[in-house]
Each structure stands twice: as structure tokens, then as C-alpha cells.
Design a protein around this motif. Structure first.
Motif, mmCIF file in Angstrom:
data_model
loop_
_atom_site.group_PDB
_atom_site.id
_atom_site.type_symbol
_atom_site.label_atom_id
_atom_site.label_comp_id
_atom_site.label_asym_id
_atom_site.label_seq_id
_atom_site.Cartn_x
_atom_site.Cartn_y
_atom_site.Cartn_z
ATOM 1 N N THR A 1 0.880 -1.354 -0.079
ATOM 2 C CA THR A 1 0.108 -0.106 0.070
ATOM 3 C C THR A 1 0.900 1.257 0.183
ATOM 4 O O THR A 1 0.680 2.119 -0.688
ATOM 5 N N VAL A 2 1.778 1.347 0.811
ATOM 6 C CA VAL A 2 2.562 2.434 0.929
ATOM 7 C C VAL A 2 3.652 2.756 -0.274
ATOM 8 O O VAL A 2 3.614 3.946 -0.577
ATOM 9 N N VAL A 3 3.870 1.577 -0.771
ATOM 10 C CA VAL A 3 4.886 1.656 -2.085
ATOM 11 C C VAL A 3 4.162 2.236 -3.347
ATOM 12 O O VAL A 3 4.401 3.140 -4.015
ATOM 13 N N GLY B 1 3.373 5.920 -6.968
ATOM 14 C CA GLY B 1 2.153 6.559 -7.507
ATOM 15 C C GLY B 1 2.394 7.946 -7.746
ATOM 16 O O GLY B 1 2.123 8.684 -8.805
ATOM 17 N N GLY B 2 2.330 8.696 -6.536
ATOM 18 C CA GLY B 2 2.578 10.199 -6.510
ATOM 19 C C GLY B 2 3.669 10.630 -7.107
ATOM 20 O O GLY B 2 3.680 11.733 -7.806
ATOM 21 N N PHE B 3 4.796 9.974 -7.165
ATOM 22 C CA PHE B 3 6.087 10.251 -7.862
ATOM 23 C C PHE B 3 5.865 9.990 -9.267
ATOM 24 O O PHE B 3 6.370 11.273 -10.014
ATOM 25 N N LEU B 4 5.114 9.115 -9.996
ATOM 26 C CA LEU B 4 4.965 8.868 -11.175
ATOM 27 C C LEU B 4 3.985 9.862 -11.588
ATOM 28 O O LEU B 4 4.103 10.390 -12.902
ATOM 29 N N VAL C 1 5.915 13.783 1.633
ATOM 30 C CA VAL C 1 5.333 12.184 1.161
ATOM 31 C C VAL C 1 5.985 11.055 1.624
ATOM 32 O O VAL C 1 5.535 10.353 2.228
ATOM 33 N N MET C 2 7.329 11.192 1.181
ATOM 34 C CA MET C 2 8.182 10.204 1.598
ATOM 35 C C MET C 2 8.564 10.335 3.133
ATOM 36 O O MET C 2 8.682 9.356 3.767
ATOM 37 N N ALA C 3 8.480 11.503 3.860
ATOM 38 C CA ALA C 3 8.914 11.795 5.319
ATOM 39 C C ALA C 3 7.419 11.002 5.903
ATOM 40 O O ALA C 3 7.621 10.216 6.989
ATOM 41 N N TYR D 1 5.659 3.932 8.611
ATOM 42 C CA TYR D 1 6.265 2.626 8.507
ATOM 43 C C TYR D 1 6.958 2.399 9.893
ATOM 44 O O TYR D 1 6.689 1.124 10.529
ATOM 45 N N THR D 2 7.533 3.153 10.444
ATOM 46 C CA THR D 2 8.156 3.015 11.848
ATOM 47 C C THR D 2 7.048 2.831 12.973
ATOM 48 O O THR D 2 7.140 2.317 13.730
ATOM 49 N N VAL D 3 6.090 3.757 12.658
ATOM 50 C CA VAL D 3 4.885 3.547 13.802
ATOM 51 C C VAL D 3 4.552 2.048 13.566
ATOM 52 O O VAL D 3 4.019 1.468 14.452
#
Length: 136
Positions: free
Chosen positions: A46-48, A53-56, A90-92, A98-100
Motif C-alpha cells: 500500500t505504501v509503495v 504513484g505520487g512520484f509517477l 510524502v516520503m517523510a 512505517y516506523t509506527v
């Protein structure tokens, strides 16, 4: 090369051909391990998908809709520059989530499985202390 690797009479049978009922079940067969893998894959996919998708979308808009991306917002800041800066946010956000997610969902299950794996019992030799990996 039929029969690779070559089977010799003195070699023990492979684990896939002979099921030994006396061996302890593998950690990979444990239901909690399976649910942990499934949750990790689902979250990761989901995250990837969202980040890539946002970067594309950003790259496609930059390439094919340059008129839209060159719209001024404030001073020299354009929509394209603002959207590019949003990529960092978005990356941050993805790294933070992910860490949470790992801390709340994966780590407790991994600790329980590790404790069960390190538990001494018949047929489960304990790994000597000097052979263990250090934790972070």
C-alpha cells in the motif's frame, strides 16, 4: 543435467522429500508469523503504491502538462516546484508511518516469536550466547 544436485546414498534425504514427524515445527509455519508476513506485505504494498504513484504522477505531469506545472503560486514558486517539495513530505510521512506500524504491530509479534524460538525444549537446542547477533 537431470538429477542435479547428484544424490548419493550416504547423503541424508532432503527435507522436501521426507517429512520427519519428530522435528519441531518451523517458525515459518507458525500462524502468528504468517499473519505478521501478511500484514507486512499488505502495508508495504500500500505504501509503495502510494509513494511511487505520487512520484509517477509528478513525473508525468512535469513531462506532459508543463503548462499546468508552470503556473505561478507565489513569487517564483510554481505549482511544479510546490508539487516537487510535496514529494519530500510524502516520503517523510511514509517513513514515519512505517516506523509506527513496525513498532506497534510487528515488533510485539516478533518479540513473542523470538521468545518462543529461544525457549529451550526437547529437540530445540539453545544457541550459545557468543553465537547470537547483537541487538541494535
Amino acid at each position: 543435467m537431470n538429477g542435479f544436485p547428484p544424490q548419493h546414498a550416504d547423503w541424508p534425504p532432503s527435507l522436501t522429500t521426507a517429512a520427519d514427524s519428530t522435528r519441531p515445527p518451523s517458525i515459518h509455519e507458525h500462524p502468528e508469523f504468517q499473519s505478521m508476513r501478511r500484514a507486512f506485505r499488505t502495508f508495504g504494498a500500500t505504501v509503495v503504491t502510494l509513494v511511487v504513484g505520487g512520484f509517477l504522477l509528478y513525473v508525468l505531469l512535469s513531462s506532459f502538462a508543463s503548462g499546468v506545472m508552470n503556473q505561478p503560486l507565489a513569487g517564483h514558486l510554481t505549482l511544479g516546484l510546490a508539487f516537487g517539495l510535496v514529494q519530500f513530505a510524502v516520503m517523510a510521512l511514509a517513513v514515519w508511518r512505517y516506523t509506527v506500524h513496525m513498532r506497534r504491530r510487528m515488533d510485539p509479534v516478533a518479540r513473542r516469536l523470538r521468545a518462543e524460538l529461544n525457549r529451550t525444549g526437547p529437540g530445540r537446542p539453545r544457541v550459545p550466547q557468543e553465537r547470537r547477533f547483537r541487538t541494535w
